[in-house]
Write a protein that holds these residues in place. Structure first.
Motif, short mmCIF file in Angstrom:
data_model
loop_
_atom_site.label_atom_id
_atom_site.label_comp_id
_atom_site.label_asym_id
_atom_site.label_seq_id
_atom_site.Cartn_x
_atom_site.Cartn_y
_atom_site.Cartn_z
N HIS A 23 21.27 -42.72 -25.76
CA HIS A 23 20.08 -43.24 -26.43
C HIS A 23 19.63 -44.55 -25.79
N TRP A 24 18.42 -44.92 -26.16
CA TRP A 24 17.78 -46.12 -25.64
C TRP A 24 17.58 -47.11 -26.78
N GLN A 25 17.67 -48.38 -26.48
CA GLN A 25 17.35 -49.44 -27.44
C GLN A 25 16.25 -50.30 -26.84
N VAL A 26 15.25 -50.63 -27.66
CA VAL A 26 14.20 -51.57 -27.25
C VAL A 26 14.46 -52.86 -28.02
N LEU A 27 14.52 -53.96 -27.27
CA LEU A 27 14.79 -55.27 -27.87
C LEU A 27 13.62 -56.21 -27.65
N ALA A 28 13.36 -57.07 -28.63
CA ALA A 28 12.34 -58.11 -28.50
C ALA A 28 13.03 -59.36 -28.00
N SER A 40 15.50 -47.73 -31.68
CA SER A 40 16.49 -46.95 -30.94
C SER A 40 16.04 -45.50 -30.98
N ALA A 41 16.23 -44.79 -29.87
CA ALA A 41 15.80 -43.39 -29.82
C ALA A 41 16.76 -42.61 -28.93
N PRO A 42 17.02 -41.36 -29.28
CA PRO A 42 17.86 -40.53 -28.41
C PRO A 42 17.15 -40.25 -27.09
N ALA A 43 17.92 -40.18 -26.03
CA ALA A 43 17.35 -39.83 -24.72
C ALA A 43 16.90 -38.39 -24.77
N ARG A 44 15.66 -38.13 -24.32
CA ARG A 44 15.08 -36.79 -24.34
C ARG A 44 14.53 -36.45 -22.97
N GLY A 45 15.22 -35.64 -22.24
CA GLY A 45 14.71 -35.22 -20.94
C GLY A 45 14.59 -36.37 -19.96
N PHE A 46 13.65 -36.22 -19.03
CA PHE A 46 13.49 -37.22 -17.99
C PHE A 46 12.91 -38.52 -18.53
N THR A 60 13.02 -55.94 -23.66
CA THR A 60 13.97 -55.38 -22.73
C THR A 60 14.41 -54.03 -23.28
N VAL A 61 14.93 -53.18 -22.42
CA VAL A 61 15.40 -51.86 -22.83
C VAL A 61 16.84 -51.71 -22.37
N ARG A 62 17.68 -51.16 -23.25
CA ARG A 62 19.08 -50.88 -22.92
C ARG A 62 19.31 -49.38 -22.88
N ALA A 63 20.07 -48.93 -21.88
CA ALA A 63 20.55 -47.56 -21.83
C ALA A 63 21.96 -47.59 -22.42
#
Length: 80
Positions: A23-28, A40-46, A60-63
């Motif tokens: 999943h991905w996290q977007v942070l301010a 936060s969102a699950p990784a979906r495809g490309f 910022t974005v975290r994997a």
């Protein structure tokens, strides 16, 4: 990133070839303090689109792996 109004933002994330991102996290970004997780969102495809509401000017974005380990963090993003 794409800002469709002063508070609505779409963040598009991908990691070319990685199969370990769960999943991905977007942070301010916050001046003088730690970054705050906005979404936060699950990784979906490309590519994964994450819609959020925020007036922050930098993100910022975290994997993140399935076990919760941060695999990578992006540089600061400033939506147009």
């Amino acid at each position: 990133t794409k800002r469709s109004s002063p508070s609505r933002i779409s963040v598009y994330v991908s990691w070319n070839g990685s199969t370990g991102v769960a999943h991905w996290q977007v942070l301010a970004a916050r001046a003088g303090g730690p970054d705050r997780v906005l979404a936060s969102a699950p990784a979906r495809g490309f590519e994964t689109r994450i819609a959020l509401i925020s007036t922050a000017s930098e993100f910022t974005v975290r994997a993140v792996s399935a076990r919760g380990r941060v695999l990578a963090t992006s540089t600061a993003l400033t939506p147009p």
